[in-house]
Design an enzyme around this catalytic site. Structure first.
Site, mmCIF file in Angstrom:
data_model
loop_
_atom_site.group_PDB
_atom_site.id
_atom_site.type_symbol
_atom_site.label_atom_id
_atom_site.label_comp_id
_atom_site.label_asym_id
_atom_site.label_seq_id
_atom_site.Cartn_x
_atom_site.Cartn_y
_atom_site.Cartn_z
ATOM 1 N N HIS A 1 -10.263 1.124 0.782
ATOM 2 C CA HIS A 1 -9.790 2.427 1.275
ATOM 3 C C HIS A 1 -10.956 3.390 1.487
ATOM 4 C CE1 HIS A 1 -5.498 2.357 1.638
ATOM 5 N NE2 HIS A 1 -5.275 2.038 0.373
ATOM 6 N N HIS B 1 -8.853 -3.510 -3.120
ATOM 7 C CA HIS B 1 -7.975 -2.724 -2.249
ATOM 8 C C HIS B 1 -8.439 -1.260 -2.204
ATOM 9 C CE1 HIS B 1 -3.739 -1.834 -0.689
ATOM 10 N NE2 HIS B 1 -4.168 -0.624 -1.029
ATOM 11 N N GLU B 2 -8.716 -0.687 -3.388
ATOM 12 C CA GLU B 2 -9.093 0.737 -3.444
ATOM 13 C C GLU B 2 -10.493 0.976 -2.893
ATOM 14 O OE1 GLU B 2 -6.714 2.711 -3.803
ATOM 15 O OE2 GLU B 2 -5.322 1.256 -4.652
ATOM 16 N N CYS C 1 0.852 -1.185 0.000
ATOM 17 C CA CYS C 1 0.000 0.000 0.000
ATOM 18 C C CYS C 1 0.891 1.238 0.000
ATOM 19 C CB CYS C 1 -0.895 -0.004 1.242
ATOM 20 S SG CYS C 1 -2.009 1.412 1.335
#
Length: 197
Positions: free
Chosen positions: A152, A148-149, A105
Site C-alpha cells: 500500500h 500487503h501493507e 482489502c
C-alpha cells in the site's frame, strides 16, 4: 522495553481503490510528533472498526509511509504494531514457499480472491516514536499482512498482484455489495443487507 501504542483515536472513512493516493508511492515519515501519534491512534481505531488485520495511512487518505496491524503469526501468536518507512525483505525466489490464500482489502470492502504470496516476510522500519522496529512473519496472517501493507505504501493494491481474470471477478464482487458499504464506512456503520444471509 516496548512502547505503548496510541489509543483513543477517531474512526475515519476508508479511502477506496481508484483514488490517486492509493496508487502512488507515499511520502516517508520524517517527523515523529503528536500529529503522527494522533494519526496512528486514528488508524488503529479505523482498522478495529472495520474489523481489519492492517491499515495503511493512504487507506484513510494520508500521504505518509506508515501502517498499523494486529494479526496472528504462524504459531497463532498475536502481534500488534506500527511501522513507518518499511523496508520489506522476502526470501530469494528459489527459497520461497507460496501461500495461495484468499486476500481482501478494506479499501475494496467485502471482496476476496486468492493471491499467492511468500509465507515468510520481514519488515524493518521505525515505530511512531522513531525507534527502530523489525517484524518477522513466519506463516499465519502476519507474513501476508506485512507484504500487503508495505505494498500500500508503495502504491500497489493487491489486485495488481493477481491475474486479470481474478481482478475482474474481484471488482464485480465489490460492485455487487457496494451499497452495503457507505462512502463514510466504517465511520458510518455498514448497511445490513441480503448479502449477510
Amino acid at each position: 522495553m516496548s512502547v505503548s501504542l496510541p489509543t483513543g483515536g477517531t474512526v475515519r472513512p476508508i479511502t477506496r481503490w481508484g483514488e490517486p493516493v492509493m496508487h502512488r508511492k507515499l511520502t516517508p515519515v520524517t517527523t515523529y510528533d503528536e500529529d503522527l501519534e494522533r494519526l496512528v491512534a486514528d488508524m488503529f481505531a479505523t482498522m478495529y472498526a472495520a474489523e481489519g488485520a492492517g491499515l495503511a495511512a493512504n487507506q484513510i487518505g494520508v500521504d505518509l509511509q506508515v501502517f498499523v496491524f494486529d494479526c496472528t503469526d504462524g504459531a497463532n501468536k498475536r502481534v500488534v504494531g506500527v511501522v513507518c518507512n518499511p523496508v520489506l525483505t522476502l526470501p530469494d525466489t528459489g527459497d520461497r514457499n507460496l501461500d495461495d490464500s484468499e486476500e481482501g482489502c478494506l479499501s475494496l470492502p467485502g471482496a476476496y480472491t486468492y493471491c499467492a504470496r511468500p509465507d515468510w516476510s520481514q519488515v524493518d522500519g521505525t515505530d511512531h516514536t522513531g525507534a527502530p522496529v523489525t517484524y518477522v512473519g513466519e506463516g499465519g496472517t502476519l507474513a501476508r499482512c506485512l507484504q500487503h501493507e508495505t505494498d500500500h505504501l508503495m502504491g500497489t493494491v493487491f489486485g495488481d498482484r493477481v491475474p486479470s481474470r481474478a481482478r475482474k471477478k474481484l471488482y464485480k464482487q465489490a460492485e455487487a455489495i457496494a451499497e452495503d458499504y457507505p462512502t463514510e464506512w466504517p465511520a458510518v456503520a455498514r448497511v445490513s443487507s441480503a448479502h449477510d444471509l
